[in-house]
Write an enzyme that holds these catalytic residues in place. Structure first.
Site, PDB file in Angstrom:
ATOM      1  N   ASP A  19      38.006  37.315  30.513  1.00 18.33           N
ATOM      2  CA  ASP A  19      39.640  37.952  30.827  1.00 18.33           C
ATOM      3  C   ASP A  19      38.892  39.935  31.288  1.00 18.33           C
ATOM      4  O   ASP A  19      38.246  39.961  30.557  1.00 18.33           O
ATOM      5  CB  ASP A  19      40.876  37.951  30.619  1.00 18.33           C
ATOM      6  CG  ASP A  19      41.702  38.794  31.372  1.00 18.33           C
ATOM      7  OD1 ASP A  19      41.812  38.837  32.841  1.00 18.33           O
ATOM      8  OD2 ASP A  19      43.115  39.027  31.334  1.00 18.33           O
ATOM      9  N   ARG A  23      39.497  45.367  35.628  1.00 13.57           N
ATOM     10  CA  ARG A  23      38.705  46.390  35.045  1.00 13.57           C
ATOM     11  C   ARG A  23      37.939  46.898  34.973  1.00 13.57           C
ATOM     12  O   ARG A  23      37.738  47.744  34.833  1.00 13.57           O
ATOM     13  CB  ARG A  23      39.941  46.229  33.867  1.00 13.57           C
ATOM     14  CG  ARG A  23      41.490  46.673  33.333  1.00 13.57           C
ATOM     15  CD  ARG A  23      42.695  45.565  32.774  1.00 13.57           C
ATOM     16  NE  ARG A  23      42.552  44.488  32.921  1.00 13.57           N
ATOM     17  CZ  ARG A  23      42.169  44.099  31.412  1.00 13.57           C
ATOM     18  NH1 ARG A  23      42.435  44.701  30.298  1.00 13.57           N
ATOM     19  NH2 ARG A  23      42.429  42.621  31.767  1.00 13.57           N
ATOM     20  N   HIS A  36      33.419  40.548  39.235  1.00 17.23           N
ATOM     21  CA  HIS A  36      33.777  39.022  39.329  1.00 17.23           C
ATOM     22  C   HIS A  36      32.123  38.654  39.349  1.00 17.23           C
ATOM     23  O   HIS A  36      31.441  37.293  38.696  1.00 17.23           O
ATOM     24  CB  HIS A  36      34.221  38.398  40.144  1.00 17.23           C
ATOM     25  CG  HIS A  36      35.743  37.970  40.340  1.00 17.23           C
ATOM     26  ND1 HIS A  36      36.817  38.281  39.131  1.00 17.23           N
ATOM     27  CD2 HIS A  36      37.387  38.837  41.125  1.00 17.23           C
ATOM     28  CE1 HIS A  36      37.920  38.065  39.188  1.00 17.23           C
ATOM     29  NE2 HIS A  36      38.160  39.101  40.714  1.00 17.23           N
ATOM     30  N   LEU A 130      24.672  20.560  26.109  1.00 16.33           N
ATOM     31  CA  LEU A 130      25.465  21.662  25.992  1.00 16.33           C
ATOM     32  C   LEU A 130      26.761  20.883  26.480  1.00 16.33           C
ATOM     33  O   LEU A 130      26.115  20.514  27.765  1.00 16.33           O
ATOM     34  CB  LEU A 130      25.607  23.538  25.622  1.00 16.33           C
ATOM     35  CG  LEU A 130      26.778  24.467  25.789  1.00 16.33           C
ATOM     36  CD1 LEU A 130      27.547  24.388  25.128  1.00 16.33           C
ATOM     37  CD2 LEU A 130      26.041  25.132  27.112  1.00 16.33           C
ATOM     38  N   SER A 195      48.128  32.717  28.710  1.00 16.45           N
ATOM     39  CA  SER A 195      48.414  32.516  30.401  1.00 16.45           C
ATOM     40  C   SER A 195      48.331  31.490  30.736  1.00 16.45           C
ATOM     41  O   SER A 195      47.211  31.014  31.317  1.00 16.45           O
ATOM     42  CB  SER A 195      47.520  33.834  30.540  1.00 16.45           C
ATOM     43  OG  SER A 195      47.170  34.450  30.354  1.00 16.45           O
TER      44      SER A 195
HETATM   45  C1  IPE Z   1      43.740  33.928  32.194  1.00 17.42           C
HETATM   46  O1  IPE Z   1      43.378  35.743  33.251  1.00 17.42           O
HETATM   47  C2  IPE Z   1      43.116  33.270  34.233  1.00 17.42           C
HETATM   48  C3  IPE Z   1      41.284  33.001  33.612  1.00 17.42           C
HETATM   49  C4  IPE Z   1      40.868  34.041  32.979  1.00 17.42           C
HETATM   50  C5  IPE Z   1      40.975  32.850  34.552  1.00 17.42           C
HETATM   51  P1  IPE Z   1      44.242  36.112  33.634  1.00 17.42           P
HETATM   52  O2  IPE Z   1      44.260  37.691  34.009  1.00 17.42           O
HETATM   53  O3  IPE Z   1      44.731  35.207  35.511  1.00 17.42           O
HETATM   54  O4  IPE Z   1      45.972  36.436  33.204  1.00 17.42           O
HETATM   55  P2  IPE Z   1      47.114  37.078  33.012  1.00 17.42           P
HETATM   56  O5  IPE Z   1      47.755  36.924  34.484  1.00 17.42           O
HETATM   57  O6  IPE Z   1      46.824  38.540  32.390  1.00 17.42           O
HETATM   58  O7  IPE Z   1      47.730  36.320  32.306  1.00 17.42           O
HETATM   59  C1  IPE Z   2      39.205  37.092  35.219  1.00 18.49           C
HETATM   60  O1  IPE Z   2      39.339  38.706  35.710  1.00 18.49           O
HETATM   61  C2  IPE Z   2      39.214  36.272  36.368  1.00 18.49           C
HETATM   62  C3  IPE Z   2      40.101  35.991  36.952  1.00 18.49           C
HETATM   63  C4  IPE Z   2      41.225  35.602  36.736  1.00 18.49           C
HETATM   64  C5  IPE Z   2      39.175  34.812  38.023  1.00 18.49           C
HETATM   65  P1  IPE Z   2      40.561  39.607  35.900  1.00 18.49           P
HETATM   66  O2  IPE Z   2      40.353  39.482  37.129  1.00 18.49           O
HETATM   67  O3  IPE Z   2      41.754  38.898  35.962  1.00 18.49           O
HETATM   68  O4  IPE Z   2      40.236  41.066  35.287  1.00 18.49           O
HETATM   69  P2  IPE Z   2      41.498  42.141  35.158  1.00 18.49           P
HETATM   70  O5  IPE Z   2      42.570  41.177  33.854  1.00 18.49           O
HETATM   71  O6  IPE Z   2      42.180  42.067  36.863  1.00 18.49           O
HETATM   72  O7  IPE Z   2      40.809  42.625  34.350  1.00 18.49           O
HETATM   73 MG    MG Z   3      42.900  39.295  33.951  1.00 24.67          MG
END
Ligand code: IPE
Ligand code: IPE
Ligand code: MG
Length: 249
Positions: A19, A23, A36, A130, A195
């Site tokens: 995650d 940000r 990403h 792995l 999540s």
């Molecule tokens: C969890 O992250 C899913 C993945 C990293 C793929 P999110 O960014 O979607 O989670 P929430 O919405 O903050 O809980």
């Molecule tokens: C995780 O990063 C990647 C996915 C959920 C695909 P986010 O896109 O959720 O990044 P934040 O939480 O908005 O920073």
């Molecule tokens: Mg996120």
């Protein structure tokens, strides 16, 4: 004196919620998509690091069943990135001994992506260095539901009695059934929640949360998580004394 707890084994299975890509992009004044892309680079680094350390299974949460709720543009870009990365990396993964697997509801993906996923699994299935599991369109609720549905079909057919439904049977049907349960869960990006990741499978997993945003996650960050894991005492319901005795035996 160093406590013997510091000598816990390496985790056999590490499961990560990657995650913080959005940000990270924001911090760098870039569009979310660039976060990403930077996240994919971190995946490469961490796969290599896990392999080097002798970790057997790495499960990565790439796209949750709730991520469809994001703006259409972002979902589309994530799918494109998924397809391109898969195409680009599969050869290297094969060469490096990585077995690629996917968990989640594939039926929501387009035909091209489904074929690519199937192909990557078949192509790398003999590898043993792995096991890399990608959770894509995965949700813990979906996983438990699909398992229940399978068992319900067996009950309907008459090959299973309701009384025979046990914890072991569910564990044997749910995603990752043939792999060791996750020992260490890591979530980057500062949020302290699961999540809808592996709900059933995380029952006794050690949880580790870090503020590091996923694109910044590297070998040192992985080692910090492993170090934290090694210092913990896993009691599985027993007392600390019992665990120490068992270890000493
Ligand atoms: C969890 O992250 C899913 C993945 C990293 C793929 P999110 O960014 O979607 O989670 P929430 O919405 O903050 O809980
Ligand atoms: C995780 O990063 C990647 C996915 C959920 C695909 P986010 O896109 O959720 O990044 P934040 O939480 O908005 O920073
Ligand atoms: Mg996120």
């Amino acid at each position: 004196m160093t406590s013997r707890k510091e000598y816990n084994d390496l985790p056999a299975h590490v499961a990560i919620i990657m995650d913080g890509n959005g940000r990270w992009a924001h911090q760098h004044l870039l569009p979310r998509y660039m976060g990403h892309r930077a996240g994919v680079k971190a995946v490469r680094r961490v796969v290599e690091s896990c392999k080097d350390r002798g970790i057997e299974v790495l499960t990565l949460f790439a796209f949750s069943s709730e991520n469809w709720r994001r703006p259409g543009d972002e979902v589309g870009l994530l799918m494109d990135l998924f397809v391109r990365t898969l195409k680009k990396e599969v050869e290297t993964l094969k060469r490096n001994g990585v077995q690629l697997r996917f968990i989640g509801d594939r039926s929501a993906f387009n035909k091209k992506l489904r074929e690519l996923i199937d192909m990557a699994e078949v192509y790398t299935r003999e590898n043993t260095e792995l096991v890399l599991v990608i959770a894509a369109n995965y949700g813990g609720h979906w996983d438990i539901t699909q398992t229940m549905r399978k068992l319900a079909h067996r009950v309907k057919e008459g090959s299973l009695q309701p009384e025979e439904i046990s914890q072991e049977l569910i564990s044997g049907e749910i995603s990752l059934a043939d792999l060791p349960s996750p020992d260490l869960f890591i979530r980057t990006g500062g949020e302290q929640r699961v999540s809808n990741f592996l709900l059933w499978q995380l029952a006794y997993t050690e949880l580790y949360f870090t503020d590091t945003l996923w694109p910044d996650f590297n070998e040192q960050a992985l080692d910090a998580a492993i170090q934290s894991f090694r210092k913990r005492q896993r009691r599985f319901g027993q007392t600390g004394e019992q665990v120490e005795q068992l270890k000493g035996a």
